[in-house]
Design an enzyme around this catalytic site. Structure first.
Site, short mmCIF file in Angstrom:
data_model
loop_
_atom_site.label_atom_id
_atom_site.label_comp_id
_atom_site.label_asym_id
_atom_site.label_seq_id
_atom_site.Cartn_x
_atom_site.Cartn_y
_atom_site.Cartn_z
N PRO A 1 0.83 -1.22 0.00
CG PRO A 1 0.06 -0.99 2.19
CD PRO A 1 0.75 -1.95 1.27
N GLY B 1 0.46 5.51 0.04
CA GLY B 1 -0.34 6.73 0.09
C GLY B 1 0.26 7.77 -0.83
CB SER C 1 -2.72 3.10 0.53
OG SER C 1 -2.68 4.32 1.20
CE1 TYR D 1 -0.73 4.08 7.95
CE2 TYR D 1 -1.50 5.39 6.11
CZ TYR D 1 -0.49 4.72 6.76
OH TYR D 1 0.78 4.71 6.24
CB THR E 1 -0.75 0.33 8.52
OG1 THR E 1 -0.84 -0.23 7.22
CG2 THR E 1 0.66 0.88 8.73
NE ARG F 1 8.36 9.18 6.21
CZ ARG F 1 7.05 9.02 6.04
NH1 ARG F 1 6.42 9.73 5.12
NH2 ARG F 1 6.40 8.13 6.74
CE LYS G 1 2.74 -2.31 4.66
NZ LYS G 1 3.17 -0.97 5.07
CG HIS H 1 5.56 2.76 7.03
ND1 HIS H 1 4.31 2.45 7.50
CD2 HIS H 1 5.36 3.72 6.09
CE1 HIS H 1 3.41 3.20 6.89
NE2 HIS H 1 4.02 3.98 6.02
NE ARG I 1 7.36 6.49 3.25
CZ ARG I 1 7.69 7.44 2.36
NH1 ARG I 1 8.83 7.36 1.73
NH2 ARG I 1 6.87 8.43 2.11
CG ASP J 1 6.94 -4.14 3.50
OD1 ASP J 1 7.64 -3.86 4.48
OD2 ASP J 1 5.82 -3.60 3.32
NE ARG K 1 14.26 -0.92 -3.66
CZ ARG K 1 13.33 -0.95 -2.71
NH1 ARG K 1 12.53 -2.01 -2.58
NH2 ARG K 1 13.17 0.06 -1.90
C1 FNR Z 1 4.46 3.76 2.03
N1 FNR Z 1 4.03 2.75 2.89
C2 FNR Z 1 2.73 2.74 3.32
N2 FNR Z 1 2.28 1.74 4.13
C3 FNR Z 1 0.99 1.68 4.52
O1 FNR Z 1 0.61 0.75 5.23
N3 FNR Z 1 0.10 2.65 4.10
C4 FNR Z 1 0.48 3.69 3.32
O2 FNR Z 1 -0.34 4.53 2.96
C5 FNR Z 1 1.84 3.77 2.93
N4 FNR Z 1 2.28 4.81 2.17
C6 FNR Z 1 3.56 4.81 1.67
C7 FNR Z 1 3.97 5.82 0.81
C8 FNR Z 1 5.24 5.78 0.26
C9 FNR Z 1 5.66 6.87 -0.69
C10 FNR Z 1 6.12 4.72 0.57
C11 FNR Z 1 7.49 4.62 -0.06
C12 FNR Z 1 5.74 3.73 1.45
C13 FNR Z 1 4.94 1.63 3.22
C14 FNR Z 1 4.82 0.53 2.16
O3 FNR Z 1 3.57 -0.09 2.22
C15 FNR Z 1 5.89 -0.56 2.34
O4 FNR Z 1 5.87 -1.03 3.66
C16 FNR Z 1 7.28 -0.08 1.97
O5 FNR Z 1 7.26 0.77 0.85
C17 FNR Z 1 8.19 -1.27 1.68
O6 FNR Z 1 9.48 -0.88 1.42
P1 FNR Z 1 10.11 -0.69 -0.06
O7 FNR Z 1 9.68 -1.86 -0.90
O8 FNR Z 1 9.57 0.61 -0.57
O9 FNR Z 1 11.55 -0.65 0.23
#
Ligand code: FNR
Length: 374
Positions: free
Chosen positions: A79, A81, A108, A131, A157, A166, A253, A277, A280, A308, A312
Site C-alpha cells: 500500500p 499513500g 491504501s 490506517y 497498519t 523525514r 502490517k 514501513h 520511513r 517488505d 529489489r
Molecule cells: C508507504 N508505505 C505505506 N504503508 C501503509 O501501510 N500505508 C500507506 O499509505 C503507505 N504509504 C507509503 C507511501 C510511500 C511513498 C512509501 C514509499 C511507502 C509503506 C509501504 O507499504 C511498504 O511497507 C514499503 O514501501 C516497503 O518498502 P520498499 O519496498 O519501498 O523498500
C-alpha cells in the site's frame, strides 16, 4: 520488449523525471536514513547457495497458495499513500497490472484513487489497507466501505503512531497543500513532462478521505484530516474490535518484534507483515530481513508471514522466502517503474520480477517455489 533492466535503473530514470520534492517524498526515509539503508544491506549481504545437477529444464512454478487461495507468484504491491505524486493515475495502473499478473495489489487509505474504483479495477486481487486514524467514525466507515466494495482482505497498519520525521521532506518544504515558493516553481519548471501531466490531471488528492471533510473544504483542512489518519491510539483492544467487525482475512502490517507477532497470533490475525514501513518511521529499526528470521522462529513454521522493505529483485524475493517469509511486498520499485516508463512500467516491473525469480530458482536448483527450504 521490456525496457526494464533493474529497479536501480528505473529509480534513476524516475529521479530525473520527477520534481525533487516528489522523488524525495517517495525515496526518502526517517532520520539519517540509516534504517532505510539497513533494509537493503541485509538483502545484499544474504547469500544464496547455488545447487547443480538438478534438472530445472522447462517451466518452473512460482505459484503460491497463500491465505486460502492461489497466487501466480509470492509477491505483491504494497500500500502506498499519495502514489499519484509519482504519476497521475498510478493507483489504477498498479491495480490493473496486479490483477493481470495474478498477484495482490493493496489499496491504501491515503490512496489517490477511491478504494471502490480500485476494487473494480482489481476485482479479485485487491486488498485494502486501513490506517486507524483519530476518528473512530471514519475508521468504521472505511471498514464498511471496504466490505461493501467487495474486499476480502484488510491490512491494518500498526507502525504509524506518529508521522515519521523525514528530513528530506522538511528540507524541501514539502507539505500539503503545496506551498508555491520560487524553489517549487523552479523544481516544476525543470521537470516539464511531470508538471504538464500533473497539471492536466490535477494535483493528487486523498480520494478516500475527501468525503469526510466538510463540503467545500479547503485543501488545507483535507491535509489536516489526512494528518489525523495516523494516530497513536491503535492498541490490542482496538485490534480485537476490528477483528470482530471484519469477516474476511485480517493482516497486521508493521510488526518487527517476535513478542508482537505472538500477540498478533493470539488476536486471531491471519497474517503479519514484518515491516518497518520502508524505513520511513523509526531510523533505528532493525532490517526487516533480520526481524523476519526472529519472528519466524517465534511463530513456528505454519503461521503466514509477509515481509517488505528493500526487496529489489527476484533474487531478493528468494532470499526473503528462504529467511522465513511466505510472501513479500514491494513499494518504491513499482512507483518508480511507472514514473519512469508510464502505465506499462507496472506490468513490466511484475514481469521482470517473475523472470528474475525463476532464474534465481534455476540457479539454486528449485523447480517449484513451494519447495524452498528455510
Ligand atoms: C508507504 N508505505 C505505506 N504503508 C501503509 O501501510 N500505508 C500507506 O499509505 C503507505 N504509504 C507509503 C507511501 C510511500 C511513498 C512509501 C514509499 C511507502 C509503506 C509501504 O507499504 C511498504 O511497507 C514499503 O514501501 C516497503 O518498502 P520498499 O519496498 O519501498 O523498500
Amino acid at each position: 520488449m521490456s525496457r526494464l533492466v533493474s529497479f536501480d535503473d528505473v529509480r534513476e530514470k524516475a529521479r530525473r523525471k520527477m520534481p525533487r520534492f516528489a522523488f524525495d517524498f517517495i525515496d526518502g526515509g526517517a532520520g539519517t536514513e540509516t534504517g532505510l539503508a539497513r533494509n537493503r544491506t541485509a538483502f545484499r549481504e544474504r547469500i544464496l547457495e547455488p545447487r547443480a545437477l538438478i534438472n530445472v529444464d522447462g517451466e518452473l512454478s512460482t505459484s503460491t497458495r497463500f491465505l486460502g487461495r492461489e497466487w501466480a507468484a509470492p509477491f505483491g504491491i504494497a500500500p502506498i499513500g499519495l502514489a499519484g505524486l509519482a504519476w497521475p493515475g498510478i493507483d489504477a495502473f498498479l491495480a490493473r497490472a496486479a490483477e493481470g499478473a495474478g498477484v495482490p495489489y493493496c489499496a491504501s487509505t491515503p490512496a489517490t484513487t477511491q478504494l471502490e474504483t480500485l476494487r473494480q479495477v482489481a476485482p479479485t486481487n485487491s486488498w485494502f489497507q486501513l490506517y486507524v486514524g483519530s476518528s473512530q467514525d471514519i475508521v468504521d466507515d472505511l471498514i464498511e466501505r471496504a466490505k461493501n466494495a467487495g474486499y476480502d482482505t484488510l491490512v491494518v497498519t500498526a507502525d504509524v503512531p506518529r508521522p515519521g520525521k523525514r528530513r528530506r521532506d522538511i528540507r524541501n518544504g514539502f507539505a500539503l497543500p503545496l506551498r508555491i515558493t520560487p524553489k517549487l516553481v523552479w523544481d516544476l519548471a525543470c521537470h516539464p513532462q511531470w508538471s504538464m501531466a500533473v497539471l492536466k490531471a490535477g494535483l493528487p488528492r486523498f480520494a478516500n478521505l475527501e468525503r469526510y471533510a466538510k463540503p467545500g473544504a479547503s485543501t488545507t483542512s483535507l491535509a489536516s484530516l489526512m494528518a489525523k489518519q495516523s494516530s497513536g491510539r491503535l492498541d490490542w483492544d482496538l485490534l480485537a474490535k476490528i477483528r470482530k467487525k471484519w469477516p474476511g482475512k485480517l493482516i497486521l502490517k508493521g510488526i518487527l518484534s517476535p513478542e508482537d507477532a505472538l500477540m498478533a497470533v493470539d488476536h486471531d490475525v491471519d497474517a503479519v507483515v514484518v515491516s518497518n514501513h520502508g524505513g520511513r518511521q523509526l531510523d533505528g529499526a532493525p532490517a526487516t530481513l533480520h526481524s523476519l528470521e526472529r519472528v519466524r522462529q517465534a511463530v513456528g513454521s505454519q503461521f503466514p508471514l509477509i515481509v517488505d522493505g528493500g526487496i529489489r529483485s527476484g533474487e531478493d524475493v528468494l532470499k526473503a522466502l528462504q529467511a522465513g517469509a511466505d510472501f513479500v511486498l514491494m513499494g518504491r520499485p513499482f512507483l518508480f517503474s511507472v514514473a519512469a516508463l508510464g502505465e506499462a512500467g507496472a506490468s513490466e516491473a511484475l514481469a521482470m520480477l517473475q523472470t528474475e525469480l525463476t532464474n534465481a530458482m534455476a540457479q539454486t536448483g528449485l523447480r517449484d517455489v513451494v519447495d524452498i527450504s528455510r
